[in-house]
Design a protein around this motif. Structure first.
Motif, mmCIF file in Angstrom:
data_model
loop_
_atom_site.group_PDB
_atom_site.id
_atom_site.type_symbol
_atom_site.label_atom_id
_atom_site.label_comp_id
_atom_site.label_asym_id
_atom_site.label_seq_id
_atom_site.Cartn_x
_atom_site.Cartn_y
_atom_site.Cartn_z
ATOM 1 N N GLU A 14 -23.739 26.422 -8.074
ATOM 2 C CA GLU A 14 -23.651 27.603 -7.025
ATOM 3 C C GLU A 14 -23.340 27.038 -5.889
ATOM 4 O OE1 GLU A 14 -24.635 31.317 -5.209
ATOM 5 O OE2 GLU A 14 -24.682 30.500 -7.616
ATOM 6 N N ALA A 15 -23.772 25.949 -5.297
ATOM 7 C CA ALA A 15 -23.121 25.370 -3.742
ATOM 8 C C ALA A 15 -21.604 25.526 -4.036
ATOM 9 C CB ALA A 15 -23.782 24.216 -3.496
ATOM 10 N N ALA A 16 -21.104 24.905 -5.420
ATOM 11 C CA ALA A 16 -19.686 24.733 -5.395
ATOM 12 C C ALA A 16 -18.934 25.950 -5.366
ATOM 13 C CB ALA A 16 -19.277 23.972 -6.874
ATOM 14 N N LYS A 17 -19.493 26.825 -6.203
ATOM 15 C CA LYS A 17 -19.344 28.472 -6.169
ATOM 16 C C LYS A 17 -18.811 28.950 -4.902
ATOM 17 C CE LYS A 17 -21.630 32.072 -6.668
ATOM 18 N NZ LYS A 17 -22.453 33.098 -7.335
ATOM 19 N N GLN A 18 -19.922 28.844 -3.907
ATOM 20 C CA GLN A 18 -19.787 29.498 -2.653
ATOM 21 C C GLN A 18 -18.661 28.780 -1.885
ATOM 22 O OE1 GLN A 18 -21.405 31.950 -1.554
ATOM 23 N NE2 GLN A 18 -22.726 32.116 -3.340
ATOM 24 N N LYS A 19 -18.396 27.737 -2.046
ATOM 25 C CA LYS A 19 -17.624 26.967 -1.270
ATOM 26 C C LYS A 19 -16.054 27.472 -1.807
ATOM 27 C CE LYS A 19 -15.748 22.481 0.775
ATOM 28 N NZ LYS A 19 -15.769 22.928 2.133
ATOM 29 N N LEU A 20 -15.883 27.549 -2.843
ATOM 30 C CA LEU A 20 -14.729 28.073 -3.384
ATOM 31 C C LEU A 20 -14.537 29.524 -3.170
ATOM 32 C CD1 LEU A 20 -15.141 26.824 -7.017
ATOM 33 C CD2 LEU A 20 -13.008 26.193 -5.483
ATOM 34 N N ILE A 21 -15.622 30.285 -2.948
ATOM 35 C CA ILE A 21 -15.470 31.702 -2.495
ATOM 36 C C ILE A 21 -14.913 31.904 -1.145
ATOM 37 C CG2 ILE A 21 -16.731 33.961 -1.581
ATOM 38 C CD1 ILE A 21 -18.592 33.144 -4.218
ATOM 39 N N ALA A 22 -15.437 30.882 -0.154
ATOM 40 C CA ALA A 22 -15.066 30.652 1.182
ATOM 41 C C ALA A 22 -13.636 30.292 1.129
ATOM 42 C CB ALA A 22 -15.827 29.572 1.915
ATOM 43 N N GLN A 23 -12.977 29.720 0.124
ATOM 44 C CA GLN A 23 -11.545 29.317 0.101
ATOM 45 C C GLN A 23 -10.736 30.459 -0.580
ATOM 46 O OE1 GLN A 23 -10.322 27.169 -3.279
ATOM 47 N NE2 GLN A 23 -8.820 25.842 -2.534
ATOM 48 N N LYS A 24 -11.276 31.152 -0.995
ATOM 49 C CA LYS A 24 -10.351 32.126 -1.811
ATOM 50 C C LYS A 24 -9.334 32.642 -1.226
ATOM 51 C CE LYS A 24 -10.242 35.531 -5.690
ATOM 52 N NZ LYS A 24 -10.998 36.443 -6.451
ATOM 53 N N PRO A 25 -9.860 33.386 0.336
ATOM 54 C CA PRO A 25 -8.599 33.986 1.136
ATOM 55 C C PRO A 25 -7.436 33.381 1.277
ATOM 56 C CG PRO A 25 -11.116 34.677 1.902
ATOM 57 C CD PRO A 25 -10.875 33.369 0.798
ATOM 58 N N LEU A 26 -7.641 31.946 1.457
ATOM 59 C CA LEU A 26 -6.413 31.129 1.732
ATOM 60 C C LEU A 26 -5.679 30.687 0.372
ATOM 61 C CD1 LEU A 26 -8.539 28.059 3.447
ATOM 62 C CD2 LEU A 26 -7.666 30.167 4.351
ATOM 63 N N VAL A 27 -5.886 31.066 -0.598
ATOM 64 C CA VAL A 27 -5.409 30.766 -2.009
ATOM 65 C C VAL A 27 -4.413 31.833 -2.476
ATOM 66 C CG1 VAL A 27 -5.618 30.465 -4.512
ATOM 67 C CG2 VAL A 27 -7.277 29.403 -3.045
ATOM 68 N N LYS A 28 -3.119 31.570 -2.569
ATOM 69 C CA LYS A 28 -1.998 32.420 -3.003
ATOM 70 C C LYS A 28 -2.285 32.800 -4.434
ATOM 71 C CE LYS A 28 2.966 32.761 -3.390
ATOM 72 N NZ LYS A 28 3.170 33.912 -2.538
ATOM 73 N N THR A 29 -2.402 31.886 -5.140
ATOM 74 C CA THR A 29 -2.458 32.073 -6.659
ATOM 75 C C THR A 29 -3.524 31.007 -7.614
ATOM 76 O OG1 THR A 29 -1.383 32.625 -8.698
ATOM 77 C CG2 THR A 29 -0.325 30.783 -7.316
ATOM 78 N N TYR A 30 -4.027 31.453 -8.546
ATOM 79 C CA TYR A 30 -4.638 30.679 -9.456
ATOM 80 C C TYR A 30 -3.698 30.439 -10.675
ATOM 81 C CZ TYR A 30 -8.949 31.238 -6.718
ATOM 82 O OH TYR A 30 -9.856 31.071 -5.798
ATOM 83 N N ALA A 31 -2.917 29.285 -10.839
ATOM 84 C CA ALA A 31 -1.863 29.163 -11.770
ATOM 85 C C ALA A 31 -1.879 27.895 -12.384
ATOM 86 C CB ALA A 31 -0.567 29.320 -11.207
#
Length: 353
Positions: free
Chosen positions: A199-216
């Motif tokens: 869950e903690a890892a998920k929250q950190k990834l959610i915080a990162q998502k606006p920076l991410v151009k794409t998941y590829a």
């Protein structure tokens, strides 16, 4: 042509020359037909030239089919796809397929090149004695970056959360690898089954998502080479390909450590050509053959003798052949069992944001 007359002619000829001759190497016992091997592999792993060489050497026909992920491979086999002889699951998928009874046991005597594996590939947790699998290619997951833009050079997974590069960061479209990166950043194992840690890892990834151009997981090397992204989580091989088009591209495995992976050759339990399948496996990990494929794919060959046959530029590229001192900081991905549902849920929630 009258079929009975043809059969009569054949029987007459056999009577003249003796009918106790053993089968020719290229025959399968059915009217002298050429043996056919069905190979299910990753889309970029096939070299028509090497396949042709094997066919000529062994009087056989190799029919190739491909998959794009371990999950697709497993689903195809679980869905009833039959007729395949050899396939190439990644490390953690070997143990899953073995547990489901999909794999045949290997005969080491029929695969002598197994004795030439790199030292760190000899005893692997997912198949310690190579009962079912033999490593084919291996490598690492790290960060590819444009050294002309990213400064200072990144040495931590935290670089993928750097606001300066908003919209110019790519992450793999692979839930275990994406969670693996952030789990290592958090000082945890990428194979954790702890719901609170996931869950903690998920929250950190959610915080990162606006920076991410794409998941590829495909073509991120082209994104790096074109300059569309300047930081990319990825497998070393594609990053090495980007280096050829954009010399400022570099590769690093962060100080927190990262994934070591191996794609492995296995023979399916349902194979009807097990002897030919083992011969094919041995051919693919032959030092010369593996070196040729290593140079083409820019992945490290499992055969330790192949390394010396690869051209020096490839051999000295840490994105392809990781330095020995890096190995202790790497972690193998393993089957997390029922905890996979936690990763599935967390990944879905991340992608839906």
């Amino acid at each position: 042509m009258n079929v009975p007359l043809v059969l009569l002619s054949v029987f007459s000829l056999m009577a003249l020359i003796g009918c106790d001759r053993s089968l020719e190497p290229g025959q399968d016992g059915k009217s002298g037909s050429v043996r056919t091997l069905h190979y299910l592999t990753w889309s970029d792993y096939v070299s028509p030239e090497l396949i042709g060489e094997f066919e000529r050497m062994h009087g056989a026909k190799v029919v190739v089919d491909t998959f794009s992920s371990n999950e697709e491979l497993l689903a195809k086999l679980q869905g009833g796809a039959s007729g395949y002889d050899v396939t190439v699951p990644s490390d953690f998928m070997v143990s899953i397929m073995a547990a489901q009874g999909l794999l045949a046991e290997l005969d080491p005597a029929a695969v002598p090149n197994m004795a030439l594996l790199e030292a760190h590939l000899e005893h692997l947790a997912f198949d310690p004695s190579h009962r079912y699998s033999v490593p084919y290619f291996w490598g690492t997951v790290g960060i590819g970056y444009d050294s002309a833009v990213v400064s200072p050079p990144p040495d931590s997974w935290e670089a993928l959360w750097d606001e300066r590069y908003r919209g110019r960061i790519s992450m793999l479209n692979d839930q275990r690898e994406v969670f693996g990166a952030v789990l290592r950043l958090l000082g945890q194992s990428m194979n954790t089954t702890d719901p609170l840690v996931i869950e903690a890892a998920k929250q950190k990834l959610i915080a990162q998502k606006p920076l991410v151009k794409t998941y590829a997981s495909e073509h991120y090397d082209q994104l790096l080479a074109s300059g569309d992204v300047v930081l990319a989580q990825g497998w070393g091989g594609p990053v090495a390909r980007a280096m050829a088009d954009r010399p400022s591209i570099r590769y690093v495995v962060p100080k927190e450590g990262g994934t070591i992976w191996a794609d492995c050759l296995v023979v399916l339990r349902s194979s009807r050509q097990k002897a030919l399948a083992l011969t094919f496996v041995n051919f693919l990990i032959d030092a010369r053959v593996a070196a040729t494929t290593s140079e083409r794919l820019l992945f490290a060959a499992s055969n330790r003798e192949a390394r010396a046959l690869v051209n020096q530029e490839v051999r000295d590229n840490p994105a392809v052949y990781p330095p020995a001192e890096l190995i202790p900081r790497l972690e193998w991905m393993t089957d997390v069992g029922k905890a996979m549902r936690l990763y599935d849920r967390a990944w879905t929630e991340l992608k839906m944001r």
